[in-house]
Design an enzyme around this catalytic site. Structure first.
Site, PDB file in Angstrom:
ATOM      1  N   GLU A  41       0.879  -1.170   0.000  1.00  0.00           N
ATOM      2  CA  GLU A  41       0.000   0.000   0.000  1.00  0.00           C
ATOM      3  C   GLU A  41       0.914   1.217   0.000  1.00  0.00           C
ATOM      4  OE1 GLU A  41      -2.961   0.364   3.207  1.00  0.00           O
ATOM      5  OE2 GLU A  41      -2.679   2.537   3.075  1.00  0.00           O
ATOM      6  N   ARG A  45       1.383  10.224   0.016  1.00  0.00           N
ATOM      7  CA  ARG A  45       1.797  11.321   0.905  1.00  0.00           C
ATOM      8  C   ARG A  45       3.050  11.996   0.396  1.00  0.00           C
ATOM      9  NH1 ARG A  45       1.424   7.996   6.597  1.00  0.00           N
ATOM     10  NH2 ARG A  45      -0.409   6.839   5.961  1.00  0.00           N
ATOM     11  N   THR A  69      -3.798   6.310   1.675  1.00  0.00           N
ATOM     12  CA  THR A  69      -3.982   7.739   1.977  1.00  0.00           C
ATOM     13  C   THR A  69      -4.604   8.468   0.780  1.00  0.00           C
ATOM     14  OG1 THR A  69      -1.885   7.503   3.213  1.00  0.00           O
ATOM     15  CG2 THR A  69      -2.912   9.662   3.237  1.00  0.00           C
ATOM     16  N   LYS A 129     -11.359  -0.711   6.518  1.00  0.00           N
ATOM     17  CA  LYS A 129     -10.165  -0.461   7.338  1.00  0.00           C
ATOM     18  C   LYS A 129     -10.626   0.142   8.669  1.00  0.00           C
ATOM     19  CE  LYS A 129      -6.182   2.717   7.174  1.00  0.00           C
ATOM     20  NZ  LYS A 129      -5.058   3.128   6.308  1.00  0.00           N
TER      21      LYS A 129
HETATM   22  C1  3PG Z   1      -2.015   4.402   7.577  1.00  0.00           C
HETATM   23  O1  3PG Z   1      -1.893   5.209   6.674  1.00  0.00           O
HETATM   24  O2  3PG Z   1      -2.753   3.429   7.460  1.00  0.00           O
HETATM   25  C2  3PG Z   1      -1.293   4.638   8.878  1.00  0.00           C
HETATM   26  O3  3PG Z   1      -0.375   5.656   8.767  1.00  0.00           O
HETATM   27  C3  3PG Z   1      -0.634   3.408   9.394  1.00  0.00           C
HETATM   28  O4  3PG Z   1      -0.529   3.563  10.754  1.00  0.00           O
HETATM   29  P1  3PG Z   1       0.797   3.114  11.541  1.00  0.00           P
HETATM   30  O5  3PG Z   1       1.869   4.055  11.054  1.00  0.00           O
HETATM   31  O6  3PG Z   1       0.477   3.277  12.994  1.00  0.00           O
HETATM   32  O7  3PG Z   1       1.088   1.710  11.155  1.00  0.00           O
END
Ligand code: 3PG
Length: 212
Positions: A41, A45, A69, A129
């Site tokens: 994934e 960003r 994202t 999610k």
């Molecule tokens: C995401 O985009 O799903 C989160 O940033 C993941 O969260 P984590 O950094 O706590 O794993």
């Protein structure tokens, strides 16, 4: 290529990847595959994200290369055009969901409340999610959801790591977990791709131990 949901059943871990440099895309994907995780994934960003998605999807057509994202319809469109095979969003955005569904690819919106679960279910979605999982209720919330949304599975993400992975995967309505712990920013920046493979192997080991 296996269907997204089948791929998650086989390997229930989605690495959430932040790539500052497009040049790291292939080595990071390779390191994860080497560790037994052919699911990516790539989060939108960074400026490198779209080209990284394109490169990874082209190089590893048997893997599941998605965009994370994804915050707008426009970003969903760009990610799909770049080659994303599935779309993940931290929250609910009807435009993102519509765009992915129109393109015929899986979309996994973020939910944190019953109302959001129901909105997603109305759009036919059954894999959601849970985000940010550890803050919005974690395992207790997943168990509460299972009582009322029997046909809906979740991908808890946010605060998931090697320490709590087994606990999350033991919850029956968890199809997979997501997290950035497999590709820490400093490890990617320093090009320590072996470390990514090590983390992936560790996650696979924990995931299969839980299943037995
Ligand atoms: C995401 O985009 O799903 C989160 O940033 C993941 O969260 P984590 O950094 O706590 O794993």
């Amino acid at each position: 290529m296996p269907r997204f949901e089948d791929a998650l059943k086989a390997v229930p871990v989605i690495p959430v990847i932040v790539l500052q440099r497009a040049a790291d895309a292939i080595p990071v994907a390779e390191a994860l595959i080497e560790g037994g995780i052919p699911i990516f994934e790539v989060t939108l960003r960074t400026d490198a994200a779209l080209s990284a998605i394109g490169e990874i999807a082209k190089r590893f057509p048997e893997a599941q290369t998605g965009a994370g994202t994804v915050l707008s319809r426009n970003q969903a469109r760009q990610a799909i055009d770049a080659g994303a095979q599935y779309i993940v969003s931290p929250g609910w955005d009807g435009g993102v969901v519509k765009t992915a569904q129109a393109a015929g690819i899986p979309v996994v919106p973020g939910v944190a409340t019953p109302s959001e679960v129901q909105r997603a279910r109305r759009r036919g979605l059954r894999v959601l999610k849970l985000f940010p999982a550890d803050i919005v209720g974690g395992i207790a919330l997943l168990k509460a959801f299972s009582a009322v949304y029997a046909d809906t599975s979740f991908v808890p993400t946010g605060g998931v790591n090697a320490k709590n992975l087994a606990e999350y995967l033991a919850v029956p309505n968890v199809v997979a977990v997501g997290g950035s712990w497999l590709t820490p920013a400093s490890v990617v920046a320093e090009g320590k791709f072996d470390e990514i493979t090590r983390l992936a192997i560790e996650a696979r080991r924990i995931a299969s131990a839980g299943v037995c």
